[in-house]
Design an enzyme around this catalytic site. Structure first.
Site, PDB file in Angstrom:
ATOM      1  N   HIS A  79      11.770   0.679 -11.431  1.00  0.00           N
ATOM      2  CA  HIS A  79      11.644   1.785 -12.404  1.00  0.00           C
ATOM      3  C   HIS A  79      12.872   2.701 -12.377  1.00  0.00           C
ATOM      4  CE1 HIS A  79       7.298   1.111 -13.356  1.00  0.00           C
ATOM      5  NE2 HIS A  79       7.289   0.617 -12.138  1.00  0.00           N
ATOM      6  N   ASN A 152       1.203   2.151 -15.702  1.00  0.00           N
ATOM      7  CA  ASN A 152       2.078   1.316 -16.526  1.00  0.00           C
ATOM      8  C   ASN A 152       1.497   1.214 -17.931  1.00  0.00           C
ATOM      9  OD1 ASN A 152       4.007   0.685 -14.573  1.00  0.00           O
ATOM     10  ND2 ASN A 152       2.981  -1.198 -13.934  1.00  0.00           N
ATOM     11  N   HIS A 343       3.764   9.822  -6.953  1.00  0.00           N
ATOM     12  CA  HIS A 343       3.084   9.154  -5.838  1.00  0.00           C
ATOM     13  C   HIS A 343       1.596   9.010  -6.179  1.00  0.00           C
ATOM     14  CE1 HIS A 343       1.714   7.870  -2.070  1.00  0.00           C
ATOM     15  NE2 HIS A 343       2.188   8.799  -1.275  1.00  0.00           N
TER      16      HIS A 343
HETATM   17 FE1  HDD Z   1       5.196   1.305  -8.205  1.00  0.00          FE
HETATM   18  C1  HDD Z   1       7.799   3.389  -8.771  1.00  0.00           C
HETATM   19  C2  HDD Z   1       3.911   2.057 -11.304  1.00  0.00           C
HETATM   20  C3  HDD Z   1       2.766  -1.112  -7.793  1.00  0.00           C
HETATM   21  C4  HDD Z   1       6.217   0.840  -5.053  1.00  0.00           C
HETATM   22  N1  HDD Z   1       5.754   2.482  -9.733  1.00  0.00           N
HETATM   23  C5  HDD Z   1       6.858   3.282  -9.772  1.00  0.00           C
HETATM   24  C6  HDD Z   1       6.911   3.997 -11.009  1.00  0.00           C
HETATM   25  C7  HDD Z   1       5.816   3.620 -11.729  1.00  0.00           C
HETATM   26  C8  HDD Z   1       5.091   2.667 -10.920  1.00  0.00           C
HETATM   27  C9  HDD Z   1       5.430   4.094 -13.115  1.00  0.00           C
HETATM   28  C10 HDD Z   1       8.003   4.962 -11.445  1.00  0.00           C
HETATM   29  C11 HDD Z   1       7.661   6.373 -11.080  1.00  0.00           C
HETATM   30  C12 HDD Z   1       8.748   7.296 -11.586  1.00  0.00           C
HETATM   31  O1  HDD Z   1       8.899   7.407 -12.811  1.00  0.00           O
HETATM   32  O2  HDD Z   1       9.420   7.871 -10.740  1.00  0.00           O
HETATM   33  N2  HDD Z   1       3.696   0.559  -9.351  1.00  0.00           N
HETATM   34  C13 HDD Z   1       3.273   1.085 -10.545  1.00  0.00           C
HETATM   35  C14 HDD Z   1       2.027   0.444 -10.923  1.00  0.00           C
HETATM   36  C15 HDD Z   1       1.730  -0.450  -9.953  1.00  0.00           C
HETATM   37  C16 HDD Z   1       2.757  -0.364  -8.952  1.00  0.00           C
HETATM   38  C17 HDD Z   1       1.243   0.778 -12.183  1.00  0.00           C
HETATM   39  C18 HDD Z   1       0.551  -1.367  -9.814  1.00  0.00           C
HETATM   40  C19 HDD Z   1      -0.609  -1.128 -10.323  1.00  0.00           C
HETATM   41  N3  HDD Z   1       4.628   0.060  -6.714  1.00  0.00           N
HETATM   42  C20 HDD Z   1       3.583  -0.824  -6.723  1.00  0.00           C
HETATM   43  C21 HDD Z   1       3.416  -1.392  -5.404  1.00  0.00           C
HETATM   44  C22 HDD Z   1       4.386  -0.827  -4.614  1.00  0.00           C
HETATM   45  C23 HDD Z   1       5.131   0.076  -5.463  1.00  0.00           C
HETATM   46  C24 HDD Z   1       2.366  -2.400  -5.020  1.00  0.00           C
HETATM   47  C25 HDD Z   1       4.690  -1.043  -3.158  1.00  0.00           C
HETATM   48  C26 HDD Z   1       3.869  -1.480  -2.273  1.00  0.00           C
HETATM   49  N4  HDD Z   1       6.787   1.926  -7.132  1.00  0.00           N
HETATM   50  C27 HDD Z   1       6.980   1.637  -5.834  1.00  0.00           C
HETATM   51  C28 HDD Z   1       8.150   2.366  -5.222  1.00  0.00           C
HETATM   52  C29 HDD Z   1       8.645   3.236  -6.418  1.00  0.00           C
HETATM   53  C30 HDD Z   1       7.707   2.823  -7.535  1.00  0.00           C
HETATM   54  C31 HDD Z   1       9.130   1.488  -4.567  1.00  0.00           C
HETATM   55  C32 HDD Z   1      10.125   3.175  -6.794  1.00  0.00           C
HETATM   56  C33 HDD Z   1      10.551   4.597  -7.004  1.00  0.00           C
HETATM   57  C34 HDD Z   1       9.427   5.391  -6.569  1.00  0.00           C
HETATM   58  O3  HDD Z   1       8.413   4.594  -6.142  1.00  0.00           O
HETATM   59  O4  HDD Z   1       9.368   6.609  -6.555  1.00  0.00           O
HETATM   60  O5  HDD Z   1       7.751   3.118  -4.143  1.00  0.00           O
END
Ligand code: HDD
Length: 705
Positions: A79, A152, A343
């Site tokens: 993202h 999402n 978060h």
């Molecule tokens: Fe995630 C970012 C949505 C599964 C780990 N995620 C991130 C963002 C969105 C989502 C919208 C961007 C937030 C922003 O604008 O700063 N992610 C989802 C959805 C998931 C999902 C809807 C499943 C239903 N994500 C998911 C899993 C993991 C992560 C299973 C890790 C185990 N996601 C992350 C992250 C991020 C992230 C690596 C990257 C930047 C952040 O968190 O702040 O931690």
């Protein structure tokens, strides 16, 4: 009235915007260093002699260069590319029967929000219109703490367990040896992983549909994806799925358009959101909930803890409980959009988690990632992410600490500080987890109730209209066509045969593979779900739609003005296009300012096209201009409404699209004869724009634009 408020609408909640005010800074007067020392020369470094070496002593140069050297922070690991906006949320009715969440009680309250939309796979500088999932992250600054709904635009996810997330992301990101391709899943490693991980199949259907190519972030749904809990003041817990329903309806781009827009305007979605908010066309979504009693959770035949499953709206209707409005652009991209930290673990009393193993892993990941992205544990103090309610605890110190905690007590329990800050019992609003009974062995494994990977993919496929199915087939063919390893293509086609044999056959044919045989389809036992189709979505209005008006010298200025006025009254936006910038001289000699050229803003960037009449010189010039002719052919190919007045029909003829005598009119191609009032044409054109596309033209693919 607030700068960005529409006349007549009550002003938005100011709480968060006011809280940001002390941090906002204009240009100031005298130029200074960060220490406040006035600078007399910001053009030249200090040197030994006019042509001599620079001096280490130059604290002004050193400070400027050092700060510049450290301007970048790591982009989000997923993202990375996105844009944000401020707004507010208002609940329609008191929801106390379902939840004690403070922001869902009083319909008079406007809870400030910050929303960030994103693509998933591409880097910060990649294109907006890649085929990808879109992030839809909402931070509610409630009086009981921040609630982040980090969702999402697709209601399911690729994998069921957070353990698989790093593998998924490694597979979809550019391949590690050569960093190719950028912002695209169309490569071997992604499809290798996907074909071997069959739990991805349902999500793949969504990602291969036009859901992964939104027309605008204002026109896409959002989903919390996981099953959460709503808990009321009596402690009664119910399961809930969160939805965002766009007021403008759900609309997509065609893949051909998306790819062309990537070249013409990689910031297409970001610009669209920014401009809509600046114009006062505030994007709006309704918050929907599907509520399920916990003792009903087993009746669906699939597991509500499995994030690869939806609860069809026809089984559990979506109740619309409130409205989100985005009404202000950020002041500074980095300070707000880039630094905001979402978060899914930021929840408030009245909402709780479930044991969805994907959600459980996310609860760890998001704080952890901010530590490296934002440089330490104090990112909650960064203005955009700070809650608007006070926060007190004994956490101290760390990188970039802003708060100056007074006193000697930094521990709990204490008597020296009168025991403060003190815990708040649940009955007074303190957070308490739902007391779910847990009696099971510690183990690694996947519940058998997660084993069905195909039947909801079959539901999705069967719920699509014919044209949507065509797009899915084309998308699979494109993506797998980019895969070099034939065995991966074959494996994927075999997986699709478990979704639908017709789908598998069609994709196989495009790939030059034999149709799979002997594979049993895993059919969804229920009926198709019309809510899964995008066709026909929206209220049929032309609100915020964009229309290109093709002109040349000699154009009928009155027709241009009349059409523009009618479209603007219907809430649509017009741009006047010509071969070159400057003015075009209308037939009566009035100069009309040109907004853009045919080449700079091709038809893929508009929802509809209007060709006014004019002098024979005007129509002759348009007929002789390849870009203008191509404009109509491309708009036609993409099934968009086209309106032509009087002699403008000459351009239709040149594009081989003119009405044929005694043949039924082409759907969505509207022609007004010379002498016909423009009002009637405008009326029909606006209705046609409200239909978005005329998919019945899709079969007439003989036209190559
Ligand atoms: Fe995630 C970012 C949505 C599964 C780990 N995620 C991130 C963002 C969105 C989502 C919208 C961007 C937030 C922003 O604008 O700063 N992610 C989802 C959805 C998931 C999902 C809807 C499943 C239903 N994500 C998911 C899993 C993991 C992560 C299973 C890790 C185990 N996601 C992350 C992250 C991020 C992230 C690596 C990257 C930047 C952040 O968190 O702040 O931690």
């Amino acid at each position: 009235m607030e700068k960005h408020d529409k006349p007549g609408t009550p002003s938005a909640s100011q709480d968060k915007l006011d809280a940001l005010d002390p941090f906002r800074q204009g240009p100031g007067q005298a130029l200074t260093t960060n220490q406040g020392t006035p600078i007399s020369d910001n053009q030249n470094s200090l040197r030994a002699g006019i042509r001599g070496p620079s001096l280490l002593e130059d604290f002004i140069l050193r400070e400027k260069i050092t700060h510049f050297d450290h301007e970048r922070i790591p982009e989000r690991v997923v993202h990375a590319r996105g844009e944000g906006a401020h707004g507010f949320f208002q609940v329609y009715r008191c929801m106390s029967d379902l939840t004690s969440a403070d922001f869902l009680q009083n319909p008079e309250d406007r809870t400030p929000v910050f929303v960030r939309f994103s693509t998933v796979a591409g880097s910060r500088g990649s294109t907006d219109t890649a085929r990808d999932v879109r992030g839809f992250a909402v931070k509610f600054y409630t009086r009981a703490g921040n609630f982040d709904l980090v969702g999402n635009n697709i209601p399911v996810f690729f994998v069921q367990d957070a353990m698989k997330f790093p593998d998924l992301v490694h597979a979809v990101k550019p391949e590690p040896h050569n960093e190719i391709p950028q912002a695209a899943s169309a490569h071997d490693t992604f499809w290798d992983f996907a074909s071997l991980t069959t739990e991805t199949t349902h999500m793949l259907m969504w990602v291969m549909s036009d859901r992964a190519l939104p027309r605008s972030h204002r026109m896409m749904e959002g989903f919390g994806v996981h099953t959460f809990r709503l808990v009321n003041a009596e402690g009664h817990s119910r399961l809930v799925k969160f939805h965002w329903k766009p007021v403008l309806g759900i609309h997509g781009l065609a893949w051909d358009e998306a790819q062309k827009i990537s070249g013409k305007d990689p910031d297409f979605h970001r610009r669209d959101l920014w401009e809509a908010i600046e114009r006062g066309d505030y994007p709006e979504w309704e918050l929907g909930i599907q509520v399920i009693e916990e003792d009903q959770a087993d009746k669906f035949g699939f597991d509500l803890l499995d994030a690869t499953k939806i609860v069809p709206e026809e089984l559990v209707p979506v109740q619309r409980i409130g409205r989100l409005t985005l009404n202000r652009n950020p002041d500074n991209f980095f300070a707000e959009t880039e630094q905001v930290a979402f978060h899914p673990g930021h929840i408030v009393p009245g909402i709780d988690f479930t044991n969805d193993p994907l959600l459980q892993g996310r609860l760890f990941s998001y704080t952890d990632t901010q530590l490296s992205r934002l440089g330490g544990p104090n990112f909650h103090e960064i203005p955009i992410s700070r809650s608007i309610c006070p926060f007190h605890n004994h956490q101290r110190d760390g990188m970039h600490r802003m708060t100056i905690n007074t006193g000697r007590v930094n521990y709990d329990r204490n008597s020296l500080g009168a025991g403060l800050p003190a815990e708040l019992p649940p009955e007074q609003g303190g957070f308490a987890s739902v007391a779910e009974t847990m009696e099971s062995p510690k183990l690694r494994g996947r519940s058998p109730s997660f084993a069905d990977h195909f039947s909801q993919a079959n539901l999705f496929w069967r719920s699509q209209t014919a044209v949507e199915q065509d797009h899915i087939v084309a998308a699979f063919a494109f993506e797998l066509g980019k895969v070099e390893t034939v065995a991966i293509r074959e494996r994927m086609v075999a997986n699709l045969a478990q979704v639908d044999s017709g789908l598998a056959e069609r994709v196989a044919r495009e790939l030059g593979l034999p149709a799979p045989t002997g594979i049993t389809v895993c059919a969804w036992p229920g009926s198709p779900s019309p809510a899964l189709s995008m066709v026909g979505s929206g209220d049929g209005s032309a609100l915020t739609r964009s229309v290109a008006i093709l002109t040349a010298d000699g154009v009928d200025g009155e027709q241009v003005a009349a059409m523009r006025s009618a479209l603007n009254s219907a809430g649509a936006q017009c741009k006047l296009l010509a071969a070159r910038l400057g003015d075009v001289a209308s037939a009566d000699g009035t100069a009309l300012a040109v907004d853009a050229t045919f080449a700079a803003m091709p038809s893929v960037m508009f929802d509809a096209v209007f060709v006014p009449g004019g002098h024979s010189t005007c129509i002759g010039a348009l007929r002789a201009n390849g870009d203008a002719v191509h404009y109509l052919r491309e708009a036609y190919k993409h099934c968009k409404p086209i309106a032509v007045a009087a002699d403008g029909v000459g351009l239709l003829e040149e594009a081989a699209l003119a009405p044929v005598p005694h043949q039924p009119a082409e759907p969505g191609v509207l022609v007004a004869a010379p002498g016909d009032a423009i009002d009637g044409l405008a009326h029909d054109f606006i209705a046609a724009i409200g239909k978005h596309r005329f998919w019945s033209r899709a079969g007439l693919a003989s036209i190559a634009a």
